[in-house]
Write an enzyme that holds these catalytic residues in place. Structure first.
Site, PDB file in Angstrom:
ATOM      1  N   ASN A 275       0.832  -1.189   0.000  1.00 34.88           N
ATOM      2  CA  ASN A 275       0.000   0.000   0.000  1.00 34.88           C
ATOM      3  C   ASN A 275       0.873   1.247   0.000  1.00 34.88           C
ATOM      4  O   ASN A 275       2.098   1.164  -0.080  1.00 34.88           O
ATOM      5  CB  ASN A 275      -0.947  -0.035   1.208  1.00 34.88           C
ATOM      6  CG  ASN A 275      -2.293   0.580   0.904  1.00 34.88           C
ATOM      7  OD1 ASN A 275      -2.375   1.612   0.246  1.00 34.88           O
ATOM      8  ND2 ASN A 275      -3.352  -0.048   1.398  1.00 34.88           N
TER       9      ASN A 275
ATOM     10  N   HIS B 182      23.815   0.417  11.899  1.00 34.66           N
ATOM     11  CA  HIS B 182      25.066   1.118  12.192  1.00 34.66           C
ATOM     12  C   HIS B 182      25.686   0.534  13.465  1.00 34.66           C
ATOM     13  O   HIS B 182      24.975   0.004  14.321  1.00 34.66           O
ATOM     14  CB  HIS B 182      24.809   2.618  12.371  1.00 34.66           C
ATOM     15  CG  HIS B 182      24.153   3.237  11.195  1.00 34.66           C
ATOM     16  ND1 HIS B 182      24.854   3.696  10.099  1.00 34.66           N
ATOM     17  CD2 HIS B 182      22.841   3.472  10.909  1.00 34.66           C
ATOM     18  CE1 HIS B 182      24.025   4.179   9.202  1.00 34.66           C
ATOM     19  NE2 HIS B 182      22.788   4.050   9.671  1.00 34.66           N
TER      20      HIS B 182
ATOM     21  N   GLY C 174      -0.312  -1.500   8.683  1.00 36.67           N
ATOM     22  CA  GLY C 174       0.197  -0.159   8.440  1.00 36.67           C
ATOM     23  C   GLY C 174       1.094   0.361   9.553  1.00 36.67           C
ATOM     24  O   GLY C 174       0.899   0.051  10.722  1.00 36.67           O
TER      25      GLY C 174
ATOM     26  N   SER D 105      -0.665  -3.361  13.196  1.00 33.92           N
ATOM     27  CA  SER D 105      -0.330  -1.988  12.818  1.00 33.92           C
ATOM     28  C   SER D 105       0.542  -1.338  13.880  1.00 33.92           C
ATOM     29  O   SER D 105       0.292  -1.489  15.072  1.00 33.92           O
ATOM     30  CB  SER D 105      -1.606  -1.163  12.650  1.00 33.92           C
ATOM     31  OG  SER D 105      -2.340  -1.636  11.553  1.00 33.92           O
TER      32      SER D 105
ATOM     33  N   THR E 156      11.671  -6.399  16.138  1.00 35.40           N
ATOM     34  CA  THR E 156      13.111  -6.359  16.397  1.00 35.40           C
ATOM     35  C   THR E 156      13.743  -7.740  16.455  1.00 35.40           C
ATOM     36  O   THR E 156      14.958  -7.847  16.561  1.00 35.40           O
ATOM     37  CB  THR E 156      13.398  -5.641  17.725  1.00 35.40           C
ATOM     38  OG1 THR E 156      12.754  -6.363  18.784  1.00 35.40           O
ATOM     39  CG2 THR E 156      12.898  -4.205  17.688  1.00 35.40           C
ATOM     40  N   LYS E 157      12.915  -8.795  16.412  1.00 35.14           N
ATOM     41  CA  LYS E 157      13.436 -10.168  16.442  1.00 35.14           C
ATOM     42  C   LYS E 157      12.582 -11.046  15.540  1.00 35.14           C
ATOM     43  O   LYS E 157      11.518 -10.628  15.070  1.00 35.14           O
ATOM     44  CB  LYS E 157      13.457 -10.711  17.873  1.00 35.14           C
ATOM     45  CG  LYS E 157      12.084 -10.861  18.491  1.00 35.14           C
ATOM     46  CD  LYS E 157      12.160 -11.401  19.906  1.00 35.14           C
ATOM     47  CE  LYS E 157      10.763 -11.667  20.454  1.00 35.14           C
ATOM     48  NZ  LYS E 157      10.802 -12.274  21.776  1.00 35.14           N
TER      49      LYS E 157
ATOM     50  N   LYS F  95      -1.056 -13.888  19.760  1.00 38.61           N
ATOM     51  CA  LYS F  95      -2.024 -14.939  19.439  1.00 38.61           C
ATOM     52  C   LYS F  95      -1.394 -15.919  18.473  1.00 38.61           C
ATOM     53  O   LYS F  95      -0.581 -15.532  17.629  1.00 38.61           O
ATOM     54  CB  LYS F  95      -3.257 -14.293  18.787  1.00 38.61           C
ATOM     55  CG  LYS F  95      -4.373 -15.227  18.432  1.00 38.61           C
ATOM     56  CD  LYS F  95      -5.543 -14.457  17.832  1.00 38.61           C
ATOM     57  CE  LYS F  95      -6.663 -15.412  17.537  1.00 38.61           C
ATOM     58  NZ  LYS F  95      -7.852 -14.732  17.044  1.00 38.61           N
TER      59      LYS F  95
END
Length: 186
Positions: free
Chosen positions: A83, A113, A140, A158, A163-164, A181
């Site tokens: 989208n 970085h 989104g 959303s 991060t993992k 869930k």
């Protein structure tokens, strides 16, 4: 090794290398043209889209605007829908499976970085690949961080910051994302 080879190998590299600058400029011209075309120019948009996504399978649909670093490091399966306002920093390989949907403003970042300020201030960077399985729906404003693998049939809520890595058949959400869930896909 060239700077591009270092980049693709996940090693520290110099993003100011002339070869890399030229590749980024080339794809920016393509996505700028893609982003400027209206819906009446669907055939031309599609042609440009497949120049950006050189490694995409059939039925690729992206709502403009779209942005990426290289395009050539994105491997997209069949039936990918993105989208509005998606961004993929494809410094490393981004592999996207079949039948995936991305909501508006989805951000996929392979670039990262060093944590140590002296290394970070050198201007060098590195990247970690991202893999997204089949049948994944990313809501989104979700952000997928460097090095993440999402299994098949995952739903990302959303606004999630992923991060993992996560296994198949789960709904994840939050910052940082966690499993909220499991999905019975039998």
């Amino acid at each position: 090794m060239t700077e591009k080879q270092k980049m693709l190998a996940g090693e520290m590299y110099n993003p100011s290398d002339p070869e890399l600058i030229k590749e980024r400029q080339t794809v920016r011209l393509l996505f700028q043209e893609f982003n400027s075309l209206n819906e009446n120019q669907a055939e031309k948009r599609n042609t440009i889209l497949y120049k950006i996504f050189k490694n995409a399978d059939e039925n690729l649909y992206v709502e403009p605007p779209f942005h990426c670093d290289y395009g050539s490091n994105i491997i997209a399966g069949k039936n990918l829908f993105m989208n509005f306002n998606c961004c993929i920093l494809d410094v490393a390989k981004v592999t996207i499976g079949d039948n995936c949907m991305f909501g508006p403003h989805v951000q996929i970042y392979t670039a990262t970085h060093p944590l140590e300020f002296k290394s970070r201030n050198s201007g060098k960077e590195y990247a970690l690949p991202i893999t997204i399985g089949n049948n994944v729906w990313i809501g989104g404003n979700a952000t997928i961080c460097p090095g993440v693998t999402l299994g098949n049939n995952v739903v990302v809520g959303s606004g999630a910051v992923v991060t993992k890595s996560f296994p198949d058949d789960v709904v994840i959400a939050g910052n940082p994302a966690k499993i909220i869930k499991t999905i019975n896909n039998n």
